[in-house]
Design a protein around this motif. Structure first.
Motif, PDB file in Angstrom:
ATOM      1  N   ILE A 104       0.828  -1.211   0.000  1.00 23.24           N
ATOM      2  CA  ILE A 104       0.000   0.000   0.000  1.00 23.24           C
ATOM      3  C   ILE A 104       0.858   1.253   0.000  1.00 23.24           C
ATOM      4  N   GLY A 105       1.883   1.289   0.824  1.00 28.25           N
ATOM      5  CA  GLY A 105       2.712   2.489   0.946  1.00 28.25           C
ATOM      6  C   GLY A 105       3.718   2.333   2.068  1.00 28.25           C
ATOM      7  N   LYS A 106       4.104   3.452   2.675  1.00 22.73           N
ATOM      8  CA  LYS A 106       5.091   3.461   3.745  1.00 22.73           C
ATOM      9  C   LYS A 106       4.448   4.013   5.011  1.00 22.73           C
ATOM     10  N   PRO A 107       4.312   3.186   6.047  1.00 21.07           N
ATOM     11  CA  PRO A 107       3.710   3.676   7.293  1.00 21.07           C
ATOM     12  C   PRO A 107       4.552   4.783   7.930  1.00 21.07           C
ATOM     13  N   LEU A 108       3.909   5.914   8.191  1.00 21.97           N
ATOM     14  CA  LEU A 108       4.556   7.031   8.893  1.00 21.97           C
ATOM     15  C   LEU A 108       4.233   6.990  10.380  1.00 21.97           C
ATOM     16  N   VAL A 109       2.985   6.633  10.690  1.00 21.06           N
ATOM     17  CA  VAL A 109       2.530   6.539  12.075  1.00 21.06           C
ATOM     18  C   VAL A 109       1.880   5.178  12.251  1.00 21.06           C
ATOM     19  N   VAL A 110       2.257   4.449  13.285  1.00 22.69           N
ATOM     20  CA  VAL A 110       1.628   3.183  13.650  1.00 22.69           C
ATOM     21  C   VAL A 110       0.938   3.390  14.983  1.00 22.69           C
ATOM     22  N   ALA A 111      -0.382   3.120  15.004  1.00 23.23           N
ATOM     23  CA  ALA A 111      -1.189   3.446  16.182  1.00 23.23           C
ATOM     24  C   ALA A 111      -1.828   2.200  16.758  1.00 23.23           C
ATOM     25  N   SER A 112      -2.122   2.262  18.059  1.00 19.11           N
ATOM     26  CA  SER A 112      -2.826   1.208  18.776  1.00 19.11           C
ATOM     27  C   SER A 112      -3.947   1.838  19.583  1.00 19.11           C
TER      28      SER A 112
ATOM     29  N   ARG B  68      -3.244  21.031   9.009  1.00 18.55           N
ATOM     30  CA  ARG B  68      -3.907  22.231   8.477  1.00 18.55           C
ATOM     31  C   ARG B  68      -3.007  23.461   8.619  1.00 18.55           C
ATOM     32  N   ASN B  69      -2.308  23.546   9.709  1.00 18.42           N
ATOM     33  CA  ASN B  69      -1.394  24.663   9.919  1.00 18.42           C
ATOM     34  C   ASN B  69      -0.251  24.629   8.899  1.00 18.42           C
ATOM     35  N   LEU B  70       0.244  23.422   8.575  1.00 24.73           N
ATOM     36  CA  LEU B  70       1.327  23.297   7.596  1.00 24.73           C
ATOM     37  C   LEU B  70       0.871  23.715   6.204  1.00 24.73           C
ATOM     38  N   ILE B  71      -0.390  23.398   5.844  1.00 28.17           N
ATOM     39  CA  ILE B  71      -0.902  23.783   4.528  1.00 28.17           C
ATOM     40  C   ILE B  71      -0.866  25.298   4.365  1.00 28.17           C
ATOM     41  N   LYS B  72      -1.139  26.005   5.440  1.00 27.57           N
ATOM     42  CA  LYS B  72      -1.124  27.472   5.363  1.00 27.57           C
ATOM     43  C   LYS B  72       0.301  28.017   5.263  1.00 27.57           C
ATOM     44  N   ARG B  73       1.261  27.347   5.839  1.00 27.07           N
ATOM     45  CA  ARG B  73       2.611  27.882   5.923  1.00 27.07           C
ATOM     46  C   ARG B  73       3.520  27.421   4.778  1.00 27.07           C
ATOM     47  N   VAL B  74       3.181  26.278   4.149  1.00 30.09           N
ATOM     48  CA  VAL B  74       4.056  25.750   3.092  1.00 30.09           C
ATOM     49  C   VAL B  74       3.733  26.452   1.787  1.00 30.09           C
ATOM     50  N   PRO B  75       4.729  27.003   1.092  1.00 26.83           N
ATOM     51  CA  PRO B  75       4.466  27.652  -0.194  1.00 26.83           C
ATOM     52  C   PRO B  75       4.123  26.618  -1.256  1.00 26.83           C
ATOM     53  N   PRO B  76       3.416  27.043  -2.310  1.00 29.33           N
ATOM     54  CA  PRO B  76       3.054  26.095  -3.380  1.00 29.33           C
ATOM     55  C   PRO B  76       4.303  25.513  -4.044  1.00 29.33           C
ATOM     56  N   GLY B  77       4.122  24.294  -4.563  1.00 30.33           N
ATOM     57  CA  GLY B  77       5.213  23.634  -5.273  1.00 30.33           C
ATOM     58  C   GLY B  77       6.022  22.689  -4.430  1.00 30.33           C
TER      59      GLY B  77
ATOM     60  N   ALA C  94       5.518  14.504   6.680  1.00 29.81           N
ATOM     61  CA  ALA C  94       6.242  13.366   7.235  1.00 29.81           C
ATOM     62  C   ALA C  94       7.488  13.821   7.989  1.00 29.81           C
ATOM     63  N   ARG C  95       8.227  14.763   7.420  1.00 27.45           N
ATOM     64  CA  ARG C  95       9.441  15.226   8.097  1.00 27.45           C
ATOM     65  C   ARG C  95       9.120  15.992   9.376  1.00 27.45           C
ATOM     66  N   VAL C  96       8.046  16.781   9.354  1.00 31.70           N
ATOM     67  CA  VAL C  96       7.676  17.527  10.558  1.00 31.70           C
ATOM     68  C   VAL C  96       7.241  16.574  11.662  1.00 31.70           C
ATOM     69  N   ILE C  97       6.469  15.536  11.307  1.00 31.59           N
ATOM     70  CA  ILE C  97       6.033  14.563  12.319  1.00 31.59           C
ATOM     71  C   ILE C  97       7.236  13.833  12.909  1.00 31.59           C
TER      72      ILE C  97
ATOM     73  N   LEU D 226      10.069  23.110  10.339  1.00 32.42           N
ATOM     74  CA  LEU D 226       9.521  23.398   9.023  1.00 32.42           C
ATOM     75  C   LEU D 226      10.515  24.187   8.172  1.00 32.42           C
ATOM     76  N   ASP D 227      11.190  25.169   8.766  1.00 32.67           N
ATOM     77  CA  ASP D 227      12.136  25.969   7.990  1.00 32.67           C
ATOM     78  C   ASP D 227      13.271  25.102   7.447  1.00 32.67           C
ATOM     79  N   GLN D 228      13.751  24.193   8.272  1.00 30.48           N
ATOM     80  CA  GLN D 228      14.823  23.309   7.823  1.00 30.48           C
ATOM     81  C   GLN D 228      14.343  22.377   6.719  1.00 30.48           C
ATOM     82  N   VAL D 229      13.082  21.899   6.838  1.00 33.27           N
ATOM     83  CA  VAL D 229      12.519  21.019   5.810  1.00 33.27           C
ATOM     84  C   VAL D 229      12.434  21.745   4.480  1.00 33.27           C
ATOM     85  N   LEU D 230      11.914  22.995   4.495  1.00 29.82           N
ATOM     86  CA  LEU D 230      11.792  23.763   3.251  1.00 29.82           C
ATOM     87  C   LEU D 230      13.161  24.078   2.673  1.00 29.82           C
TER      88      LEU D 230
END
Length: 660
Positions: free
Chosen positions: A288-296, A361-370, A378-381, A386-390
Motif C-alpha cells: 500500500i505504501g510506507k507507514p509514517l505513524v503506527v497506532a494502537s 492544516r497549519n502546515l498547509i497554510k505555511r508551506v508555499p506552493p510547489g 512526514a518530516r515535521v512529524i 519546518l524551515d529546515q525542511v523547506l
C-alpha cells in the motif's frame, strides 16, 4: 548535459480529437525547472513540430482522452514523440484522480475553468514527480532503411539511377550498424538485396527506442524510420517511485486487523484475518505504501505492534488511556467495517489522524506552493523544523558547466570511436568474467545438489526395497500362519475321527453286539458327512434316523460301498418306493425294532442275534423277490413271443386268401 527538467503541459482550449470539423487546439505551457518559459495556443501539428524541435523530457496531460480517442491512435501519437520525451498522465494510471486532488498534494490551487491554468498546473505537478508515465512499447525497436523515391520506368540512365539509390540505402545501413556496434547494442540485421546494393535494410534492436542512437531521417534517396515494438495493451509506470505515507492502525490477536489512511484521512485499506501473522501484515502494508505513524487503541502498545513499527521506523501513537467501546463506535460511525477487530484498528488509525489534523492544516497554510505536502508533513512529524525542511527541499545541486563544442578533426573522431569501442570491449569482458564466475558457482551448486539428490534417491531406493521385502515376508508369514491354523484344525479333526474309529473298533470286538454307524438322513449331504467323519467300509452296518428326502443316488452310493445292511424306522411308511429301490440295489433294509438298535450320538449298537434273524428274514424275502422278478420276466417274455407269433400268423393267413 541538462541541469533542469524541461516539461510541456497541455490542455484543450477548444475542439476535440473526436470531432472531424473542429480539430483540437491546445493551451501549451513550456517549463524548465520551475520557471515558465512560454505559453501559446497550438494545434496538434504545431505541437509535434515543437516537440521535435525542443525535445522536452516530459509531455504532461491530465487525460489521455484529450490526445487520442482509442488505443490505436494513442500508439500512433506515442510513435511520433521524440525518443527521450515521456508522455505522463498526471492524474494517475489505472486508478485516476482529479487534477485538483493531485495539485492539492503539492499545495497548488488553480482555476479549473482556465485551460492555461490547468496546463500550468499539469506541467508543474509533472515536474514535481506526480502522475504515471504511459508505456506502450517493449524494450525492442525496429530500424528500417529504405528508398525514399521510386525508380520508376526510367530511360537511358535507368540502371545508373537505380544503382545510385540502392547503393545509398546499403551505405546508410552500414552507418547505422556501426552506430549500433559503438553503442554496444544487440541487434539482428536483415538485408533485401537489389541491383547495385540493397532496396531495404531492417534492424531488430533489443533495446528501448530511446536507447537507440539513430533518429528518423529523410534524404533525397534514402529514408530511415525507427519504431518500437508495441505492447498488447497500454501500461502505466509511476513517475516517482516514492511510496505514499500512511497512518496505520493495528489490532493484534487471534484475528489480526489492519487499517491504513493517507495523510488526508482517506481510508485506503481495511483488512482482518485469522491467518495473517506479523510478516503478512508487513507485506500488505508494503504493497500500500510506507507507514509514517503506527497506532494502537490501548495505552501500552502491544509487543507485536511495536515490532511492526520498528520494521518501518515509524512514529508510535498510543492514546492516554485505553479507548472505550463508545468512543470507537463514535469515531468509526461513517466507515464500513466487517467485525470488531476491523473497528478497533480503524479507530486507532482515525484517532492518530485526528491528533495530527490541526498540525496538518497549519502546515498547509505555511508551506508555499510547489512542495510535496506529504513529504513536508512526514518530516515535521518525525521532528524536523519546518524551515529546515523547506530549506532542504529547495536545495539545488549546481550542474557542471558544459564545455563549448569545438569541431574535431577526422583523426580525433576516429580516436574517439576507438576509445568508445575499447570501453565497450572492457565492459563486455568484465561482464563475461562475472558471468563465467556465476556459471562456475551455479555448476558447483548443481553438482552438489545432484550428489545430494543421488544419495537421496539411493537411500530412498534402499528403503523402498527393504519395505517391499518386509511386506513380502510379512505376506508369506501371514500365509503360513493361515495354513498352519488350517492344518491344526485338520489335525484336530483327524484326531477326533481316529478316536471315534478306535472306539468303533473296540465295539466291534464285542461278540454279542454289532457296531452301527449313524447317518442323520438318507441324503447325499448326510452320506458325505459320514464319510468325512468316520468313513464307511465294506460290510458295515448303517443306521438312518429319517428317510424323508431320500434319492436313488444315495442308494447307489451305499451299494457301491457294499454295506451289510441299512437300519431305519418302519421302512416304507414315508415312501412306498423306498423298499423296492433297496431290493433292486441288493441292500438289506431292516427295521430298528427288529434289530434292537441303540444309538448314542454318531454311533450305535445292535443285538447280534436279533440282527442276524432280521437279516435272514430279509434274505428270504429277497430270494422270493428275485424268484418273482425272474418269473415275471419269463412270463413277460412269453407274452411278447405269443403276441409277435400271433401277428405273424395273421399276416400269413391274409396272404393265403389273396392268392388266385
Amino acid at each position: 548535459m541538462r541541469d533542469r527538467l524541461k516539461v510541456f503541459g497541455i490542455d484543450i482550449v477548444r475542439g476535440s480529437v473526436r470531432s472531424r470539423s473542429r480539430r483540437p487546439m491546445y493551451a501549451l505551457v513550456r517549463m524548465e525547472g520551475q520557471e515558465i518559459t512560454g505559453e501559446s495556443t497550438v494545434s496538434m501539428f504545431r505541437l509535434f513540430r515543437l516537440l521535435s524541435g525542443e525535445r522536452p523530457d516530459i509531455l504532461a496531460v491530465d487525460s489521455l482522452q484529450e490526445i487520442a480517442t482509442d488505443q490505436h491512435e494513442l500508439f500512433f501519437f506515442l510513435q511520433g514523440l521524440p525518443p527521450q520525451t515521456r508522455l505522463v498522465q498526471v492524474t494517475g494510471g489505472e486508478k485516476k484522480e482529479t487534477l485538483g486532488k493531485v495539485a492539492a498534494r503539492f499545495n497548488i490551487s488553480f482555476d479549473r475553468f482556465d485551460p492555461f491554468a490547468e496546463a500550468r498546473t499539469t506541467a508543474r505537478v509533472a515536474s514535481l514527480g506526480a502522475g504515471a508515465e504511459v508505456i506502450a512499447f517493449e524494450n525492442e525497436s525496429e530500424v528500417v532503411v529504405s528508398r525514399h523515391r521510386s525508380p520508376g520506368r526510367g530511360g537511358w540512365s535507368q540502371n545508373r539511377y537505380v544503382r545510385k539509390i540502392h547503393g545509398a540505402v546499403q551505405l546508410k545501413g552500414r552507418e547505422i550498424e556501426q552506430q549500433l556496434v559503438a553503442a554496444g547494442l544487440r541487434y539482428e540485421k536483415k538485408e533485401t538485396k537489389a541491383f547495385g546494393g540493397c532496396s531495404r535494410v531492417a534492424f531488430r534492436v533489443f533495446a528501448a527506442r530511446g536507447q537507440v542512437p539513430v533518429g528518423t531521417y529523410r534524404g533525397a534517396d534514402v529514408q530511415v524510420r525507427i519504431s518500437g515494438k508495441r505492447l498488447e495493451r497500454i501500461r502505466f509506470r509511476p513517475l516517482s517511485g516514492k511510496p505514499r505515507y500512511l497512518i496505520v492502525g493495528i489490532d493484534p490477536g487471534t484475528t489480526s486487523a489492519v487499517a491504513a489512511l493517507d495523510l488526508d484521512g482517506n481510508l485506503l485499506h481495511l483488512e482482518s484475518s485469522r491467518q495473517m501473522n506479523m510478516s503478512g501484515v508487513i507485506e500488505s502494508l508494503y504493497r500500500i505504501g510506507k507507514p509514517l505513524v503506527v497506532a494502537s487503541d490501548v495505552q501500552e502498545m502491544p509487543y507485536s505492534v511495536e515490532k511492526i513499527r520498528r520494521a518501518f521506523s515509524a512514529v508510535a501513537y498510543t492514546p492516554r488511556q485505553d479507548t472505550s467501546v463508545e468512543a470507537k463506535l463514535a469515531v468509526t460511525a461513517d466507515y464500513p467495517y466487517a467485525n470488531v477487530h476491523e473497528r478497533d484498528a480503524l479507530s486507532a488509525a482515525l484517532d492518530a489522524y485526528l491528533q495530527y489534523r490541526s498540525k496538518f492544516r497549519n502546515l498547509i497554510k505555511r508551506v508555499p506552493p510547489g512542495h510535496d505536502l506529504d513529504e513536508v508533513r512526514a518530516r515535521v512529524i518525525r521532528g524536523q523544523a519546518l524551515d529546515q525542511v523547506l530549506l532542504d527541499m529547495n536545495a539545488v545541486v549546481p550542474a557542471a558547466p558544459v564545455p563549448e563544442a569545438s569541431p574535431a578533426p577526422v583523426e580525433a573522431r576516429h580516436d574517439e570511436r576507438v576509445r568508445v569501442l575499447d570501453g565497450v570491449v572492457k565492459r563486455l569482458r568484465t561482464y563475461v568474467a562475472e558471468l563465467q564466475e556465476e556459471v562456475a558457482a551455479k555448476e558447483y551448486e548443481i553438482h552438489r545438489l545432484q550428489g545430494r539428490l543421488r544419495a537421496s534417491h539411493e537411500s530412498r531406493g534402499m528403503q523402498l526395497a527393504k519395505d517391499a521385502e518386509v511386506a513380502k515376508q510379512d505376506a508369506i508369514i501371514r500365509s503360513l500362519k493361515k495354513r498352519l491354523r488350517k492344518e491344526e484344525r485338520h489335525s484336530r479333526t483327524l484326531a477326533k475321527r481316529v478316536e471315534r474309529i478306535r472306539a468303533f473298533a473296540e465295539l466291534s470286538m464285542d461278540g454279542e453286539v454289532l457296531p452301527v454307524k449313524v447317518m442323520d438322513a438318507l441324503t447325499k449331504e448326510a452320506f458325505r458327512r459320514l464319510m468325512d467323519d468316520t468313513g464307511l467300509s465294506e460290510g458295515e452296518i448303517v443306521f438312518v434316523q429319517r428317510t424323508d428326502g431320500w434319492g436313488r443316488s444315495v442308494v447307489r452310493d451305499l451299494a457301491d460301498r457294499s454295506v451289510r445292511a441299512l437300519i431305519t424306522a418302519v421302512p416304507g411308511e414315508s415312501d412306498p418306493q423306498l423298499i423296492p429301490a433297496f431290493r433292486e440295489a441288493g441292500i438289506p433294509l431292516l427295521a430298528d425294532m427288529d434289530t434292537g438298535v441303540q444309538v448314542r450320538g454318531r454311533q450305535g449298537l445292535a443285538a447280534k442275534d436279533r440282527f442276524e434273524a432280521a437279516l435272514a428274514r430279509w434274505q428270504e424275502e429277497q430270494a422270493q423277490f428275485l424268484r418273482e422278478k425272474k418269473s415275471s420276466q419269463i412270463e413277460h417274455m412269453f407274452k411278447e413271443y405269443k403276441s409277435e407269433r400271433g401277428k405273424e400268423v395273421r399276416k400269413g393267413g391274409a396272404g393265403d386268401h389273396g392268392r388266385p
